[in-house]
Design a protein around this motif. Structure first.
Motif, mmCIF file in Angstrom:
data_model
loop_
_atom_site.group_PDB
_atom_site.id
_atom_site.type_symbol
_atom_site.label_atom_id
_atom_site.label_comp_id
_atom_site.label_asym_id
_atom_site.label_seq_id
_atom_site.Cartn_x
_atom_site.Cartn_y
_atom_site.Cartn_z
ATOM 1 N N ASP A 123 0.827 -1.206 0.000
ATOM 2 C CA ASP A 123 0.000 0.000 0.000
ATOM 3 C C ASP A 123 0.864 1.261 0.000
ATOM 4 N N ALA A 124 1.938 1.249 0.768
ATOM 5 C CA ALA A 124 2.807 2.429 0.840
ATOM 6 C C ALA A 124 3.464 2.701 -0.509
ATOM 7 N N ILE A 125 3.897 1.648 -1.173
ATOM 8 C CA ILE A 125 4.537 1.793 -2.482
ATOM 9 C C ILE A 125 3.546 2.325 -3.505
ATOM 10 N N THR A 126 2.366 1.723 -3.550
ATOM 11 C CA THR A 126 1.348 2.139 -4.515
ATOM 12 C C THR A 126 0.943 3.589 -4.308
ATOM 13 N N THR A 127 0.744 3.974 -3.051
ATOM 14 C CA THR A 127 0.342 5.346 -2.748
ATOM 15 C C THR A 127 1.396 6.338 -3.207
ATOM 16 N N ALA A 128 2.660 6.066 -2.912
ATOM 17 C CA ALA A 128 3.740 6.989 -3.282
ATOM 18 C C ALA A 128 3.906 7.073 -4.799
ATOM 19 N N ARG A 129 3.856 5.924 -5.468
ATOM 20 C CA ARG A 129 4.026 5.943 -6.923
ATOM 21 C C ARG A 129 2.875 6.662 -7.608
ATOM 22 N N ASN A 130 1.650 6.375 -7.167
ATOM 23 C CA ASN A 130 0.493 6.976 -7.806
ATOM 24 C C ASN A 130 0.393 8.475 -7.553
ATOM 25 N N ALA A 131 0.929 8.911 -6.419
ATOM 26 C CA ALA A 131 0.910 10.341 -6.101
ATOM 27 C C ALA A 131 2.055 11.090 -6.780
ATOM 28 N N GLY A 132 3.052 10.351 -7.225
ATOM 29 C CA GLY A 132 4.200 10.990 -7.862
ATOM 30 C C GLY A 132 5.129 11.670 -6.888
ATOM 31 N N THR A 133 5.061 11.266 -5.607
ATOM 32 C CA THR A 133 5.906 11.893 -4.584
ATOM 33 C C THR A 133 7.228 11.147 -4.464
ATOM 34 N N PHE A 134 8.036 11.189 -5.509
ATOM 35 C CA PHE A 134 9.317 10.493 -5.526
ATOM 36 C C PHE A 134 10.208 11.091 -6.609
ATOM 37 N N ALA A 135 11.483 10.782 -6.514
ATOM 38 C CA ALA A 135 12.408 11.109 -7.597
ATOM 39 C C ALA A 135 12.583 9.890 -8.493
#
Length: 533
Positions: A319-331
């Protein structure tokens, strides 16, 4: 002369008995078993199979029932409507043939199908044959539940399935579908086109990098150890966790390792920079020098706060991975891409996110994600084989199954489709043909021609020399289960950075006590026997 309807199968390889498969690998393998074909020389001419001829009215009055799995509730009205559209199309292509869709249980479950077979109440012709966690073709073939598709006395593939795979994906027929059953060694299931090649790489958020005065040129995506300064700059710019890590995916990408058996075993083949030149040596992938260096690097990034602690815990990671990827909150984020790559990532539709493939290869495991077989008790073998031949080569049919009707279920603008609010994106369920990765819930956009794109992707993949090898875990069942339990407990925290490399030695001692060496030895012996023919 009778009018004939031609079901033009789009394949350029003949991955079946009596024909020669073609691919783009640099290696050549010889035919090893009667009735099956291995990967052929890359320099071989690409040939287009003759169209399958189905006489007008040949299957008039015949209904083929497909058992499929769903992942969400499906509106019965939409389902019935789409079935009608599909049947009109299939009837035109295949001499009046009609299709009935039977819900066989939720995604990832074969319970309903299994119970029906065991009770003798099975009322279907085509059934699911694979799952990622435990391929079921071997069991189905050996138990006599699946019909041999390339039986010399009635070669259904030769008659109806010559175009099932294109390019390098022709090898997937061997990698995923060749088993020893009661009718001999042969093809007992069709591997879905989507699962031919494994494409591991990174999503890169270019806007996030730019906000930190960095760019893709500051990231050497081929050298995981060199990202520290760039990730630090992104974190300093206000991004809480600039690196999104799927532990096992990152392991595959960084360490260039193809898993053997399934993704929860310790077994692997390291292929370096060229999958086509991979050695035929099986290793305990956790006990290599490369893995130790990997653990040290990812733990360093974790210690500097680049990685969300929630992604290092087995239960919370997905869930944490999916949320971060889908939100685009990463480099940078790890990604196992389907044919449309970043297009299936919600944030990619609105942000400047690009996908960068690090490897594209095919081996036995990558080909066993999903597929379908003919039930041995079918009374409609020819009709069912004809439908399989059309299903996995026809993009129009796949779009109907996975999208529905344009204008009713989705709108199309250029090459981008958007599901209409209130309509089921997959009218017949997300897993009905193994295309779960292509589904859209209606909240973001993707491309509708991913099936065709996947065929092209498969054709570009390189093939490991171990293609076709299937590890039989029953020969070391205790060790297989014990080491698998170790992986379940340790793979995520190790691969996502929560474990210091100094603790790896003790964990490897535990793994050895679980039977690691015996398991590796048995797997290597089986591979050697396979390669020897």
């Amino acid at each position: 002369m009778k009018k004939r309807i031609l079901a033009i199968l789009l394949g350029s390889c003949l991955a079946l008995s009596a024909f020669t498969a073609c691919d783009k690998t640099e290696t050549t393998e010889e035919t090893t078993t009667a009735g099956t074909t291995t990967a052929a020389d890359a320099n071989a001419e690409t040939t287009t199979p003759a169209p399958v001829e189905v006489e007008a009215g040949q299957f008039e009055g015949v209904t083929v029932t497909v058992a499929y799995m769903t992942s969400a509730a499906v509106n019965s009205g939409d389902k019935a409507r789409i079935e009608g559209v599909i049947n009109e199309y299939v009837g035109e292509k295949l001499g009046g043939l009609q299709v009935k869709w039977l819900e066989a249980g939720p995604a990832w479950s074969f319970d309903t199908v299994t119970q029906q077979i065991q009770s003798g109440s099975a009322d279907f012709d085509i059934l699911p044959a694979f799952s990622w966690s435990a391929p079921t073709v071997l069991a189905g073939a050996q138990s006599g539940q699946f019909l041999r598709l390339d039986d010399p006395d009635n070669n259904l593939l030769q008659s109806y399935g010559s175009g099932l795979f294109t390019g390098a994906a022709g090898a997937a027929m061997k990698g995923a579908s060749t088993y020893a059953g009661p009718d001999g060694v042969g093809v007992y299931a069709v591997a879905v086109e989507k699962d031919g090649a494994s494409d591991g790489g990174y999503l890169v958020n270019n806007d996030v990098l730019a906000a930190a005065d960095k760019s893709i040129s500051d990231l050497n995506l081929g050298d995981f150890t060199s990202w520290g300064d760039t990730l630090q700059a992104v974190k300093d710019s206000g991004v809480t966790f600039p690196l999104v890590v799927e532990a096992e995916v990152l392991d595959r990408i960084v360490n260039h390792v193809a898993y053997v058996g399934n993704t929860t075993t310790i077994l692997g083949i390291q292929f370096g920079s060229d999958p086509a030149s991979a050695p035929t040596t099986i290793v305990n992938r956790y006990a290599t020098d490369d893995y130790s260096k990997f653990v040290d690097t990812v733990n360093g990034y974790y210690s500097k706060g680049f990685i969300d602690p929630a992604t290092t815990i087995q239960d919370s990671a997905p869930d944490a991975i999916t949320t971060a990827r889908n939100a685009g909150t990463f480099a940078v984020a790890t990604y196992l891409a389907d044919a449309s790559g970043a297009a299936t990532n919600p944030a990619a539709a609105t942000q400047n996110i690009t996908y960068h493939s690090q490897f594209l290869y095919m081996d036995s495991l990558t080909s066993t994600g999903a597929g379908f077989a003919l039930y041995a008790g079918t009374k409609n073998a020819d009709a069912a084989a004809a439908f399989l031949g059309l299903w996995f080569t026809d993009a129009t049919l796949n779009n109907y199954i996975n999208w529905g009707e344009e204008g009713t279920d989705f709108t199309l603008s250029g090459n981008v489709a958007t599901a209409i609010e209130g309509k089921d994106h997959n009218p017949l369920g997300a897993w009905q043909n193994g295309s779960g990765l292509l589904q859209v819930a209606g909240s973001y956009e993707t491309v509708p021609n991913a099936f065709t794109n996947q065929q092209a992707q498969n054709a570009a993949a390189k093939i490991l020399s171990s293609m076709g090898y299937q590890f039989d875990a029953s020969k070391a069942e205790v060790e297989f289960n014990n080491t698998g339990a170790w992986v379940a407990s340790n793979a995520v925290p190790l691969g996502a950075g929560a474990v210091e490399v100094s603790k790896l030695a003790a964990l490897l001692t535990e793994l050895e006590s679980a039977g690691a060496s015996k398991l590796v030895t048995e797997a290597q012996a089986q591979l050697d026997q396979f390669l020897a023919g």
